[in-house]
Design a protein around this motif. Structure first.
Motif, PDB file in Angstrom:
ATOM      1  N   SER A 283       0.828  -1.207   0.000  1.00  0.00           N
ATOM      2  CA  SER A 283       0.000   0.000   0.000  1.00  0.00           C
ATOM      3  C   SER A 283       0.861   1.255   0.000  1.00  0.00           C
ATOM      4  O   SER A 283       0.568   2.231  -0.713  1.00  0.00           O
ATOM      5  N   ALA A 284       1.950   1.226   0.768  1.00  0.00           N
ATOM      6  CA  ALA A 284       2.841   2.386   0.826  1.00  0.00           C
ATOM      7  C   ALA A 284       3.542   2.608  -0.511  1.00  0.00           C
ATOM      8  O   ALA A 284       3.746   3.743  -0.940  1.00  0.00           O
ATOM      9  N   VAL A 285       3.913   1.511  -1.201  1.00  0.00           N
ATOM     10  CA  VAL A 285       4.531   1.648  -2.519  1.00  0.00           C
ATOM     11  C   VAL A 285       3.521   2.199  -3.515  1.00  0.00           C
ATOM     12  O   VAL A 285       3.842   3.069  -4.335  1.00  0.00           O
ATOM     13  N   LEU A 286       2.294   1.705  -3.450  1.00  0.00           N
ATOM     14  CA  LEU A 286       1.252   2.190  -4.347  1.00  0.00           C
ATOM     15  C   LEU A 286       1.068   3.695  -4.196  1.00  0.00           C
ATOM     16  O   LEU A 286       0.887   4.416  -5.187  1.00  0.00           O
ATOM     17  N   ARG A 287       1.111   4.181  -2.961  1.00  0.00           N
ATOM     18  CA  ARG A 287       0.983   5.611  -2.701  1.00  0.00           C
ATOM     19  C   ARG A 287       2.081   6.401  -3.437  1.00  0.00           C
ATOM     20  O   ARG A 287       1.837   7.500  -3.936  1.00  0.00           O
ATOM     21  N   GLN A 288       3.278   5.822  -3.526  1.00  0.00           N
ATOM     22  CA  GLN A 288       4.404   6.499  -4.154  1.00  0.00           C
ATOM     23  C   GLN A 288       4.298   6.505  -5.684  1.00  0.00           C
ATOM     24  O   GLN A 288       4.605   7.507  -6.329  1.00  0.00           O
ATOM     25  N   ILE A 289       3.883   5.389  -6.252  1.00  0.00           N
ATOM     26  CA  ILE A 289       3.980   5.246  -7.710  1.00  0.00           C
ATOM     27  C   ILE A 289       2.710   5.615  -8.465  1.00  0.00           C
ATOM     28  O   ILE A 289       2.768   5.964  -9.654  1.00  0.00           O
ATOM     29  N   LEU A 290       1.551   5.570  -7.798  1.00  0.00           N
ATOM     30  CA  LEU A 290       0.298   5.837  -8.502  1.00  0.00           C
ATOM     31  C   LEU A 290       0.246   7.239  -9.113  1.00  0.00           C
ATOM     32  O   LEU A 290      -0.226   7.397 -10.253  1.00  0.00           O
ATOM     33  N   PRO A 291       0.730   8.286  -8.420  1.00  0.00           N
ATOM     34  CA  PRO A 291       0.694   9.622  -9.034  1.00  0.00           C
ATOM     35  C   PRO A 291       1.526   9.716 -10.316  1.00  0.00           C
ATOM     36  O   PRO A 291       1.259  10.580 -11.155  1.00  0.00           O
ATOM     37  N   LEU A 292       2.514   8.832 -10.475  1.00  0.00           N
ATOM     38  CA  LEU A 292       3.343   8.845 -11.680  1.00  0.00           C
ATOM     39  C   LEU A 292       2.616   8.230 -12.867  1.00  0.00           C
ATOM     40  O   LEU A 292       3.005   8.424 -14.018  1.00  0.00           O
ATOM     41  N   GLN A 293       1.591   7.475 -12.571  1.00  0.00           N
ATOM     42  CA  GLN A 293       0.756   6.823 -13.581  1.00  0.00           C
ATOM     43  C   GLN A 293       1.577   6.048 -14.616  1.00  0.00           C
ATOM     44  O   GLN A 293       1.483   6.291 -15.824  1.00  0.00           O
ATOM     45  N   PRO A 294       2.380   5.064 -14.157  1.00  0.00           N
ATOM     46  CA  PRO A 294       3.108   4.216 -15.114  1.00  0.00           C
ATOM     47  C   PRO A 294       2.104   3.381 -15.898  1.00  0.00           C
ATOM     48  O   PRO A 294       0.941   3.259 -15.490  1.00  0.00           O
ATOM     49  N   PRO A 295       2.495   2.802 -17.017  1.00  0.00           N
ATOM     50  CA  PRO A 295       1.538   2.068 -17.856  1.00  0.00           C
ATOM     51  C   PRO A 295       0.920   0.852 -17.175  1.00  0.00           C
ATOM     52  O   PRO A 295      -0.173   0.430 -17.554  1.00  0.00           O
ATOM     53  N   TYR A 296       1.627   0.282 -16.190  1.00  0.00           N
ATOM     54  CA  TYR A 296       1.120  -0.948 -15.580  1.00  0.00           C
ATOM     55  C   TYR A 296       1.508  -1.011 -14.107  1.00  0.00           C
ATOM     56  O   TYR A 296       2.678  -0.894 -13.751  1.00  0.00           O
ATOM     57  N   ILE A 297       0.492  -1.185 -13.253  1.00  0.00           N
ATOM     58  CA  ILE A 297       0.714  -1.494 -11.838  1.00  0.00           C
ATOM     59  C   ILE A 297      -0.127  -2.720 -11.519  1.00  0.00           C
ATOM     60  O   ILE A 297      -1.366  -2.667 -11.571  1.00  0.00           O
ATOM     61  N   GLY A 298       0.521  -3.830 -11.253  1.00  0.00           N
ATOM     62  CA  GLY A 298      -0.187  -5.053 -10.931  1.00  0.00           C
ATOM     63  C   GLY A 298      -0.160  -5.303  -9.431  1.00  0.00           C
ATOM     64  O   GLY A 298       0.845  -5.040  -8.767  1.00  0.00           O
ATOM     65  N   SER A 299      -1.258  -5.802  -8.920  1.00  0.00           N
ATOM     66  CA  SER A 299      -1.352  -6.105  -7.493  1.00  0.00           C
ATOM     67  C   SER A 299      -1.719  -7.576  -7.323  1.00  0.00           C
ATOM     68  O   SER A 299      -2.788  -8.016  -7.768  1.00  0.00           O
ATOM     69  N   LEU A 300      -0.805  -8.318  -6.735  1.00  0.00           N
ATOM     70  CA  LEU A 300      -1.056  -9.746  -6.499  1.00  0.00           C
ATOM     71  C   LEU A 300      -2.078  -9.905  -5.388  1.00  0.00           C
ATOM     72  O   LEU A 300      -2.031  -9.196  -4.382  1.00  0.00           O
ATOM     73  N   ALA A 354       0.758  -7.895 -23.103  1.00  0.00           N
ATOM     74  CA  ALA A 354      -0.466  -7.494 -23.805  1.00  0.00           C
ATOM     75  C   ALA A 354      -0.760  -6.012 -23.618  1.00  0.00           C
ATOM     76  O   ALA A 354      -1.132  -5.308 -24.560  1.00  0.00           O
ATOM     77  N   VAL A 355      -0.568  -5.523 -22.403  1.00  0.00           N
ATOM     78  CA  VAL A 355      -0.840  -4.113 -22.114  1.00  0.00           C
ATOM     79  C   VAL A 355       0.107  -3.209 -22.894  1.00  0.00           C
ATOM     80  O   VAL A 355      -0.310  -2.230 -23.518  1.00  0.00           O
ATOM     81  N   PHE A 356       1.390  -3.546 -22.896  1.00  0.00           N
ATOM     82  CA  PHE A 356       2.358  -2.716 -23.591  1.00  0.00           C
ATOM     83  C   PHE A 356       2.203  -2.805 -25.110  1.00  0.00           C
ATOM     84  O   PHE A 356       2.571  -1.873 -25.834  1.00  0.00           O
ATOM     85  N   SER A 357       1.669  -3.904 -25.600  1.00  0.00           N
ATOM     86  CA  SER A 357       1.437  -4.066 -27.034  1.00  0.00           C
ATOM     87  C   SER A 357       0.051  -3.588 -27.448  1.00  0.00           C
ATOM     88  O   SER A 357      -0.316  -3.671 -28.618  1.00  0.00           O
ATOM     89  N   ARG A 358      -0.734  -3.142 -26.472  1.00  0.00           N
ATOM     90  CA  ARG A 358      -2.111  -2.698 -26.701  1.00  0.00           C
ATOM     91  C   ARG A 358      -2.940  -3.809 -27.356  1.00  0.00           C
ATOM     92  O   ARG A 358      -3.663  -3.588 -28.318  1.00  0.00           O
ATOM     93  N   ARG A 359      -2.810  -4.989 -26.821  1.00  0.00           N
ATOM     94  CA  ARG A 359      -3.580  -6.142 -27.286  1.00  0.00           C
ATOM     95  C   ARG A 359      -4.473  -6.658 -26.163  1.00  0.00           C
ATOM     96  O   ARG A 359      -4.231  -6.398 -24.983  1.00  0.00           O
ATOM     97  N   SER A 360      -5.455  -7.444 -26.534  1.00  0.00           N
ATOM     98  CA  SER A 360      -6.446  -7.902 -25.557  1.00  0.00           C
ATOM     99  C   SER A 360      -5.998  -9.129 -24.774  1.00  0.00           C
ATOM    100  O   SER A 360      -6.500  -9.390 -23.685  1.00  0.00           O
ATOM    101  N   GLY A 361      -5.065  -9.888 -25.326  1.00  0.00           N
ATOM    102  CA  GLY A 361      -4.689 -11.134 -24.673  1.00  0.00           C
ATOM    103  C   GLY A 361      -5.638 -12.271 -25.004  1.00  0.00           C
ATOM    104  O   GLY A 361      -5.551 -13.353 -24.421  1.00  0.00           O
ATOM    105  N   ALA A 362      -6.555 -12.034 -25.949  1.00  0.00           N
ATOM    106  CA  ALA A 362      -7.517 -13.070 -26.351  1.00  0.00           C
ATOM    107  C   ALA A 362      -6.846 -14.082 -27.280  1.00  0.00           C
ATOM    108  O   ALA A 362      -5.801 -13.805 -27.864  1.00  0.00           O
ATOM    109  N   PRO A 363      -7.442 -15.274 -27.456  1.00  0.00           N
ATOM    110  CA  PRO A 363      -6.869 -16.277 -28.369  1.00  0.00           C
ATOM    111  C   PRO A 363      -6.792 -15.749 -29.792  1.00  0.00           C
ATOM    112  O   PRO A 363      -7.721 -15.101 -30.287  1.00  0.00           O
ATOM    113  N   LEU A 364      -5.687 -16.022 -30.453  1.00  0.00           N
ATOM    114  CA  LEU A 364      -5.529 -15.611 -31.851  1.00  0.00           C
ATOM    115  C   LEU A 364      -6.568 -16.272 -32.748  1.00  0.00           C
ATOM    116  O   LEU A 364      -6.946 -15.729 -33.781  1.00  0.00           O
ATOM    117  N   ARG A 365      -7.030 -17.437 -32.349  1.00  0.00           N
ATOM    118  CA  ARG A 365      -8.058 -18.138 -33.114  1.00  0.00           C
ATOM    119  C   ARG A 365      -9.307 -17.281 -33.303  1.00  0.00           C
ATOM    120  O   ARG A 365      -9.984 -17.352 -34.339  1.00  0.00           O
TER     121      ARG A 365
END
Length: 395
Positions: A283-300, A354-365
């Motif tokens: 939570s403390a790290v999120l407080r630091q990085i969220l204002p920077l708005q990086p392209p991806y913040i994942g939370s396990l 997928a996020v950095f490539s702006r793709r959905s991650g859906a099956p290519l099929r």
């Protein structure tokens, strides 16, 4: 970017061994192919291959041509046309239904501006750059100009200046446009030589910041390393965040959350994954990085955990904008039925890609169209003056 890193390392090794080398680059594709423009392979005179220009079907023939290139010290443009159903006559059996242009260049180690040295220049800085390559589709047996110059993000140019100043200026303008748009392009110049430019945007690798040095972070770091990503592992526990546990990480930091940004400088290719299993630390790290708005913040962990973090921030008077919410991924990872730490790592890496490539991650099929948009390979036409006619396209 891992391929470029491997090629540079292989080139340095070849130089230590006194080997001749050639660089094969896919410079244009019309239709379908396993690799796209920008794919590279280094060939040494003893037959060692680093990188790939196909799924394995072109490499043998390219090796033969590369040895010829090394012997003659002259670049060659090889064309593989698999649009004919009987592509077995090529001896490679591609079955890709496309036309693939591969430029093979001899590498002169005495030349400080050879293609490998230009790639090294790009790798030295974590910045986008543009590499300009010229080749002739109309006169394949003529001299192929090959790799010309590298334009760095600040506009600085390193490479060979062309004798044709008009063409040089046109290529520089095209490179500047590519830096601005972030898109590679092809332009055919009607200047008598009928040259085509491949203006290739080179982007630095993803920077992955793994917040948490537990055992489940180890396979995440291992998979990210396979992709050539720059990895930083950070944790507040000195007995967990060690180089011995994470030998593949570029940096391993022991730091308090509020000091994290004193050690790293996130950019538009930085991804964070919060996985310390310590709610207060994450939570403390999120407080630091969220204002920077990086392209991806994942939370396990469960969605409820991330929701609680955001509620606490807003309760403390820290607004969370909709734009900031768009970069939050919690639970982190794609839904692939992951159970083990290795499977979870795979799902996280796939989602970040997928996020950095702006793709959905859906099956290519289920993709209604082709995998790679055909307009990406369009060759625009330009007059001798270098003016590009966007309405006149070929390929």
């Amino acid at each position: 970017m891992k391929e470029v890193q491997d090629i540079v390392a292989a080139y340095d090794e070849a130089q230590r061994e006194g080997r001749q080398t050639a660089l094969a680059t896919v410079v244009h594709v019309l239709g379908s192919s396993y690799r796209r423009p920008g794919a590279r392979m280094l060939v040494t005179d003893d037959g060692k291959l680093t990188g790939a220009i196909s799924g394995g079907c072109l490499e043998g023939d390219a090796l033969r041509k590369a040895r010829l290139v090394m012997a003659r010290q002259q670049a060659l443009l090889a064309t593989y046309d698999t649009t004919d159903e009987d592509d077995a006559k090529l001896g490679v059996g591609l079955g890709c239904n496309g036309i693939i242009q591969i430029l093979i260049e001899p590498i002169d180690p005495a030349n400080p501006l050879n293609p490998i040295q230009l790639l090294k220049t790009f790798l030295r800085h974590r910045q986008t750059a543009v590499l300009v390559t010229l080749f002739s589709l109309a006169h394949r047996k003529a001299e192929q100009p090959g790799t010309c110059f590298l334009m760095e993000q600040n506009g600085y140019i390193k490479g060979h200046a062309l004798a044709d100043k008009t063409l040089q200026a046109a290529l520089e303008a095209q490179a500047k446009e590519a830096l601005q748009t972030g898109a590679s392009s092809f332009v055919a110049y009607d200047d008598g030589q009928q040259l085509t430019s491949f203006v290739e945007v080179l982007k630095p690798p993803v920077a992955l910041v793994v917040v948490g040095a537990g055992n489940d972070a180890i396979p995440l770091v291992q998979l990210a390393d396979v992709l050539g990503w720059e990895i930083t592992v950070v944790d507040g526990r000195a007995n967990y965040a060690t180089a011995a546990r994470f030998p593949l990480a570029k940096r391993v930091l022991v730091a308090k959350p509020e000091l994290l940004l004193a050690h790293i400088s996130p950019d538009n290719l930085t991804a964070f994954v919060l996985m310390t299993h310590n709610y207060n630390y994450d939570s403390a790290v999120l407080r630091q990085i969220l204002p920077l708005q990086p392209p991806y913040i994942g939370s396990l962990g469960p969605k409820k955990k991330l929701g609680r973090m955001l509620e606490e921030l807003e309760g403390e008077g820290v607004p969370v904008t909709e734009a900031q919410r768009q970069v939050l991924y919690g639970p982190t990872g794609l839904d692939i039925g992951s159970e083990t730490s290795e499977e979870i790592a795979l799902s996280i890496i796939a989602e970040i890609k997928a996020v950095f490539s702006r793709r959905s991650g859906a099956p290519l099929r289920d993709k209604p169209d082709v995998i790679h948009p055909r307009q990406d390979a369009v060759i625009r036409k330009a007059s001798f003056s270098g003016q590009v006619d966007a309405s006149a396209e070929t390929g």
